[in-house]
Design a protein around this motif. Structure first.
Motif, mmCIF file in Angstrom:
data_model
loop_
_atom_site.group_PDB
_atom_site.id
_atom_site.type_symbol
_atom_site.label_atom_id
_atom_site.label_comp_id
_atom_site.label_asym_id
_atom_site.label_seq_id
_atom_site.Cartn_x
_atom_site.Cartn_y
_atom_site.Cartn_z
ATOM 1 N N LEU A 149 36.574 0.066 -15.480
ATOM 2 C CA LEU A 149 36.417 -1.387 -15.363
ATOM 3 C C LEU A 149 34.998 -1.794 -15.705
ATOM 4 C CD1 LEU A 149 37.708 -4.014 -14.625
ATOM 5 C CD2 LEU A 149 37.082 -3.635 -12.261
ATOM 6 N N MET A 150 34.024 -1.057 -15.170
ATOM 7 C CA MET A 150 32.634 -1.369 -15.481
ATOM 8 C C MET A 150 32.402 -1.293 -16.975
ATOM 9 S SD MET A 150 30.435 0.515 -12.497
ATOM 10 C CE MET A 150 28.923 0.773 -13.391
ATOM 11 N N LEU A 153 34.019 -4.238 -18.779
ATOM 12 C CA LEU A 153 33.299 -5.499 -18.611
ATOM 13 C C LEU A 153 32.026 -5.518 -19.445
ATOM 14 C CD1 LEU A 153 33.768 -6.084 -14.806
ATOM 15 C CD2 LEU A 153 34.886 -7.225 -16.683
ATOM 16 N N ARG A 154 31.348 -4.365 -19.448
ATOM 17 C CA ARG A 154 30.125 -4.312 -20.243
ATOM 18 C C ARG A 154 30.440 -4.496 -21.704
ATOM 19 N NH1 ARG A 154 25.709 0.036 -18.466
ATOM 20 N NH2 ARG A 154 27.297 1.460 -17.747
ATOM 21 N N SER A 447 19.743 -5.995 -15.509
ATOM 22 C CA SER A 447 20.463 -6.837 -16.444
ATOM 23 C C SER A 447 21.035 -8.034 -15.711
ATOM 24 C CB SER A 447 21.567 -6.000 -17.074
ATOM 25 O OG SER A 447 22.554 -6.817 -17.564
ATOM 26 N N TYR A 450 25.062 -8.619 -16.403
ATOM 27 C CA TYR A 450 26.094 -7.675 -16.006
ATOM 28 C C TYR A 450 27.162 -8.408 -15.213
ATOM 29 C CZ TYR A 450 28.368 -3.810 -13.848
ATOM 30 O OH TYR A 450 29.302 -2.923 -13.441
ATOM 31 N N GLY A 452 29.737 -9.231 -12.678
ATOM 32 C CA GLY A 452 30.110 -8.697 -11.371
ATOM 33 C C GLY A 452 28.964 -7.963 -10.742
ATOM 34 N N MET B 1 27.303 -5.901 -5.968
ATOM 35 C CA MET B 1 28.641 -5.549 -6.464
ATOM 36 C C MET B 1 29.681 -6.094 -5.521
ATOM 37 S SD MET B 1 28.845 -3.863 -9.270
ATOM 38 C CE MET B 1 30.297 -2.859 -9.198
ATOM 39 N N THR B 2 29.598 -7.396 -5.223
ATOM 40 C CA THR B 2 30.569 -7.934 -4.272
ATOM 41 C C THR B 2 31.961 -7.939 -4.875
ATOM 42 O OG1 THR B 2 29.857 -10.052 -5.081
ATOM 43 C CG2 THR B 2 28.996 -9.372 -2.950
ATOM 44 N N LEU B 3 32.036 -7.786 -6.169
ATOM 45 C CA LEU B 3 33.367 -7.720 -6.782
ATOM 46 C C LEU B 3 34.189 -6.607 -6.151
ATOM 47 C CD1 LEU B 3 35.199 -8.605 -9.179
ATOM 48 C CD2 LEU B 3 34.230 -6.744 -10.429
ATOM 49 N N GLU B 33 23.073 -2.281 -10.468
ATOM 50 C CA GLU B 33 22.856 -1.334 -11.553
ATOM 51 C C GLU B 33 21.605 -0.506 -11.298
ATOM 52 O OE1 GLU B 33 24.913 -1.328 -14.237
ATOM 53 O OE2 GLU B 33 23.806 -0.492 -15.894
ATOM 54 N N ARG B 34 20.898 -0.818 -10.230
ATOM 55 C CA ARG B 34 19.592 -0.215 -9.999
ATOM 56 C C ARG B 34 19.708 0.937 -9.003
ATOM 57 N NH1 ARG B 34 14.946 -1.627 -11.662
ATOM 58 N NH2 ARG B 34 15.657 -3.420 -12.795
ATOM 59 N N LEU B 347 17.463 1.908 -13.924
ATOM 60 C CA LEU B 347 18.879 1.652 -14.113
ATOM 61 C C LEU B 347 19.637 2.958 -14.275
ATOM 62 C CD1 LEU B 347 18.507 -1.222 -16.667
ATOM 63 C CD2 LEU B 347 18.852 -1.391 -14.238
#
Lengths: 452, 367, 223
Positions: A149-150, A153-154, A447, A450, A452, B1-3, B33-34, B347
């Protein structure tokens, strides 16, 4: 009732038999062509890496794509446990469907176009190929895997961002024609005595479209979402066998589509270089000469092959080259074959230019490392989109100036070159600002794009 | 990342991963992402080498040492043989020392070539790998001609060498060194000024000099952080005191600096080889040591500059034919500790670059 | 080149075929006549060569540094010897952190190169925890030793040299020595649930934690 339906079908076929035939030809042959493009890529990669590439399957690996296709077809079809079966089935179909459909709007020669003479030619192609993004997102979602999924999306974020830049670049070129009809665009680059390829008139737009199209097709250096050595293996992870080959087909078909769009808009489509300059008509012999040169090379190398079978193979290839060379020569010399000139030579030049474009894609892939995702997005939003928008403005101003001074054809260069130079200066300024910004921060910034 | 309903995410870069250069497991704590924390879990390649050493004689243990850092076996072998020679109070004859130096420097080039190829591959440059392996192939051919093995060479013996340099040894090494300069230029053309390469490596994985010393980091990682220290100059062993070479030093200690330092080290190694083959002294290649080695009781810690850092051998002898205790101080193990410090704040895509830039070999980390 | 030009002799086979096993490397003149007298005759059982004194290479160390150190720490310094040109100090376990801080800050031994342990089971304090230090400014090495008995804890030097973190974990893993004050003392090379400390001398080379192997790998341990 049945009679009426039959009648309607026959009417339809009488009107549209030519495009239908083209369509069937493309869909039938395209997987094979894509397979061989992959083989060419592997051989090119090997050549640039001081090795040989596939050599085992068939002479010089020429049957490799067939072996790969067979392997993919007979692989076990694995569907992840909690995957949504319908969407899992639908996603690759959407991708490849969109890619193939986009091919419909392209004209390889003046007669070879499936969606004949539609007014919205280029828009149709660009719009339909954007539908392929659905295939990616749905594929990532249907895999029921966090990493897929990641990756999806990217990938979709990347595609959407560069779509804007590509669109703006296309607009710069479309300003010269005023029409979206593919045939008119190509003909506008050859108006008798005045035709000039749009790449000369709008070089910055060509460059922008080049970079954007690499990102559009998820090719290196913009292939982070699908790179193997990254944490996220991409939206294609859970697809195996035939499903994966559909995604693969979609990717290479997309490459052909963007190359064809670039060729049509910037490189003169099916036109020979300097198509409307009569004293350069000897360039008509160039296709024949090129192919005959390849044939001659095969003949020269034939005696040096170790085995008899390989010698015969080289001679066969040389023979094929000569036959094709003859076919290319006929419309130029033989009056009876003259009507076929546009079709045959047009086809040759179009395929030649598309191949050059794709060769450049491949060359880039093997040479440079890949961008990190945030750097990729920054390049798209901070550099390419502003540059392409400013370029549209500059080209527009140049055209107005051109109309004011009544410039046409090659004369337009007088106004478009300054526009290109100003655009170039703007580009350098943006890059400089980015470099300073990077130097100021040692740490990398997260980023913002990104999803989500 | 609350998704996905989590504020902090822990991902696992499992033992099997194309970019961890071996069986390394890294747990990353992510905020979006970090990376905000990491933990390296090692031990997947632990073979109990130190325990085995207590049950082998000194000569029998020498091949085990190759299998730790299997990419640079010759250096590990040199360290071990010199440590035992220190224990025995013998010195290898001058000819042996010079040949040892040449082979060790060739091994340094080979190790750095492998590092460059795989590091570039992780960052996305597909081509340097093949170019690097082409050169590495030449070096491995020289090793094969010399001692019969390419990778786990067991090239040296305690007291000197077993094999004399073969007939065309100097010519082979000279030819390799002459070609190598243009090859390094090839790699540099592809990478050093490449905007994407710089973008992926500059500012990534910064390790300050103070941190480096505190974490005991040695080798090119330490030098890139600005500490000009190399055991070949600080405490010369083999024949290094006879040759002129520079120690490349970086400034910031980021991945780009480490890249530059290692490229320059390859150049300096080449210079050392060229100087050495000009004058290999004649003479015996083996000192007078008995077949049965019983060092006087005591202990020794001997360190040399392996391509990855300081490799140290702590050997305790109790007067018998087998060592009482052998401890190996592996540079990769110590350098890997600094990974957590280097990766924070970066990242996820940089994690792979940072693992590559430390240049670890899991055989050495786990022993 | 710097090295002396020897007359080119053909490469010699290592001359290690002396029938009497002498400690090699220690070239005492006394060895030569004894060997020269028995070239080809079988070794005579009668009249053996006089027993050579055991070579002891450890000598007490009493240089400036040791004097300074003794002045500062007095009884904490248990022993200072030199072995093959290496300085080895044995210090009291309880004051290890204080001594380490002093060595790092005042004596400038800023790098901990190695931290390991040796097991001497016959001794009362069976473990030797060995720290190898290096000073960048002085380009000197120093070895610190600390004795510890089986259940005794050794203070951790992580606060002095952060590199000790993994090294102490490895010593704990292999020997079972507990380091007090260590932030995360768990096994590093072996699985977390492994029973036994392999580098101890009473752990046989063929021994394994068969229960762990059976449970986690599903096989019977081959040993």
């Amino acid at each position: 009732m049945m009679n009426a339906i039959l009648q309607a079908t026959l009417e339809f076929l009488k009107l549209y038999w030519a495009p239908l035939l083209c369509g069937v030809a493309i869909v039938a042959i395209l997987p094979l062509i894509v397979g061989y493009i992959v083989l060419v890529e592997r051989k090119l990669m090997a050549d640039m890496q001081a090795r040989l590439g596939p050599m085992r399957v068939g002479p010089h690996g020429l049957l490799q794509p067939i072996a790969d296709a067979l392997k993919l077809l007979i692989k076990e079809d694995i569907i992840p446990d909690n995957a949504d079966k319908l969407v899992f089935w639908l996603a690759p179909v959407l991708s490849v469907g969109a890619a193939l459909l986009a091919l419909a709007g392209l004209a390889i020669g003046p007669a070879f176009q499936i969606a004949q003479d539609i007014n919205i030619g280029i828009l149709f192609v660009v719009g339909i190929s954007a539908l392929g993004i659905f295939g990616i997102v749905l594929g990532g979602w249907a895999s029921n895997s966090h990493y897929s999924l990641m990756g999806a999306l990217r990938s979709s974020a990347q595609l959407v961002s560069y779509e804007t830049a590509a669109g703006m670049a296309l607009v710069s070129a479309l300003l010269f024609t005023g029409t979206l009809n593919v045939k008119s665009i190509v003909l506008a680059q050859s108006k008798d005595g005045e035709g000039i390829w749009f790449v000369m008139l709008a070089p910055v737009a060509f460059f922008t479209y080049l970079v954007a199209s690499i990102a559009e097709t998820n090719r290196a250096p913009f292939d982070l979402p699908e790179a193997e050595s990254e944490l996220v293996a991409g939206y294609m992870t859970e697809f195996s066998g035939f499903r994966w080959s559909l995604y693969f087909l979609a990717e290479y078909t997309n490459m052909i589509v963007v190359s064809s769009v670039a060729t049509t808009l910037f490189l003169g489509g099916w036109l020979r270089p300097f198509a409307s300059v009569p004293w350069l008509n000897f360039l008509d012999f160039v296709p024949t000469l090129l192919i005959v040169a390849v044939g001659a090379y095969c003949i020269v190398r034939a005696p040096k092959q170790p085995a008899r079978v390989q010698q015969l193979f080289m001679l066969a290839v040389a023979g094929l080259c000569f036959v094709v060379g003859l076919a290319l020569l006929a419309p130029v010399l033989v009056p009876v074959a003259k009507p076929f000139y546009a079709g045959i030579h047009g086809g040759f030049w179009f395929i030649f230019k598309v191949s050059l474009y794709i060769y450049f894609f491949m060359w880039l892939r093997f040479t440079i490392p890949r961008y990190r995702f945030d750097q990729l997005m920054r390049l798209g939003w901070h550099f390419l989109i502003p540059l392409s928008i400013i370029n549209v403005l500059l080209v527009g101003v140049a055209l107005i100036a051109g109309a004011y001074f009544n410039l046409k054809g090659w004369g337009l260069l007088l106004v478009t070159t300054p526009a290109a130079v100003i655009a170039l200066v703007v580009a350098l300024l943006i890059l400089n600002a980015e470099k300073e910004r990077n130097a100021r921060q040692n740490q990398t910034v997260a980023s913002d794009f990104y999803a989500g | 990342m609350t998704l996905l309903g989590a504020d902090e995410l822990v991902i696992n870069m499992g033992p099997q991963h194309p970019s961890t250069h071996g069986v390394l497991r890294v747990k990353l704590k992510l905020d979006g992402e970090r990376v905000i924390g990491s933990e390296c879990i090692i031990g997947y390649l632990h073979r109990g080498v130190e325990k085995i050493a207590e049950n082998r004689t000194y000569q029998q243990f020498a091949p085990y040492v190759d299998r730790m850092d299997y990419v640079a076996a010759v250096s590990s072998g040199l360290g071990y043989c010199e440590a035992v020679e220190k224990l025995l109070l013998v010195e290898a004859p001058p000819r042996a020392r010079v040949i040892r130096t040449i082979l060790t420097e060739l091994q340094r080039i080979a190790s750095h070539l492998l590092w460059l190829g795989t590091h570039a591959l992780d960052i996305g440059a597909l081509t340097p790998l093949f170019y690097c392996f082409r050169e590495r192939e030449e070096i491995l051919k020289i090793f094969e001609k010399y001692c019969g093995a390419r990778l786990t060479t067991h090239a040296f013996r305690i007291g000197g060498l077993q094999y004399e340099a073969y007939d065309t040894f100097e010519r082979d090494v000279e030819r390799f060194c002459k070609d190598f300069e243009s090859r390094i230029l090839e790699y540099e053309t592809l990478l050093t000024q490449n905007r994407i390469w710089i973008g992926r490596t500059k500012g990534v994985g910064i390790l300050t000099a103070a941190d480096a010393i505190a974490f005991g980091v040695t080798g090119p990682v330490l030098r890139a952080s600005g500490v000009k220290w190399d055991i070949r100059k600080a405490a010369p062993y083999a024949a290094y005191d006879q040759y002129k070479f520079e120690i490349p030093v970086g400034t910031i200690g980021d991945t780009y600096d480490r890249y530059l330092v290692r490229m320059e080290e390859m150049r300096q190694s080449r210079l050392i080889c060229l100087q050495a083959i000009e004058n290999i002294p004649a003479g015996p290649i083996m000192a007078k040591v008995g077949k049965v080695l019983k060092p006087p009781p005591g202990e020794v810690y001997h360190a040399i500059e392996a391509p990855k850092g300081e490799i140290g051998y702590y050997i305790v002898s109790d007067g018998t034919v087998m060592p009482y205790r052998v401890h190996i101080r592996p540079p990769s193990f110590i350098n890997l500790q600094a990974f957590d410090r280097m990766v924070r704040g970066h990242l996820v895509a940089d994690v792979v670059a940072i693992i590559g830039t430390i240049d670890i070999v899991l055989g050495e980390v786990d022993r | 080149m710097a090295d002396e030009p020897k007359e080119p002799k053909p490469p010699q086979v290592p001359t290690g075929d002396k029938p009497a096993s002498s400690t090699p490397g220690v070239s005492t003149p006394a060895a030569k006549p004894a060997d020269a007298s028995a070239p080809a005759t079988p070794p005579k059982p009668a009249a053996p060569a006089p027993p050579k004194p055991p070579v002891v290479l450890q000598t007490p160390l009493a240089n400036e540094f040791v004097t300074r150190f003794r002045a500062k720490f007095g009884a904490a310094l248990l022993e200072a010897i030199e072995d093959r040109k290496q300085a080895i100090l044995t210090v009291e376990r309880a004051r290890l952190v204080e001594i380490s801080l002093h060595l790092r800050d005042e004596e400038r031994f800023d790098m901990l190169a190695d931290l390991t342990a040796v097991d001497w089971p016959k001794r009362e304090k069976r473990f030797d925890v060995v720290l190898d230090l290096y000073s960048f400014p002085k380009n000197e090495r120093l070895r610190l030793k600390v004795h510890a008995a089986d259940a005794e804890e050794v203070p951790s030097v992580v606060s002095v040299w952060p590199t000790a973190n993994w090294q102490e974990r490895e010593v704990f893993d292999m020997f079972g020595i507990v380091f007090s004050g260590h932030p995360n003392l768990k096994r590093i090379l072996l699985p977390d649930e492994w029973q036994g400390y392999p580098l101890r001398k009473d752990y046989d080379i063929l021994q394994q934690d068969t229960a762990w192997v059976r449970e986690n790998l599903g096989i019977e341990s081959g040993q």
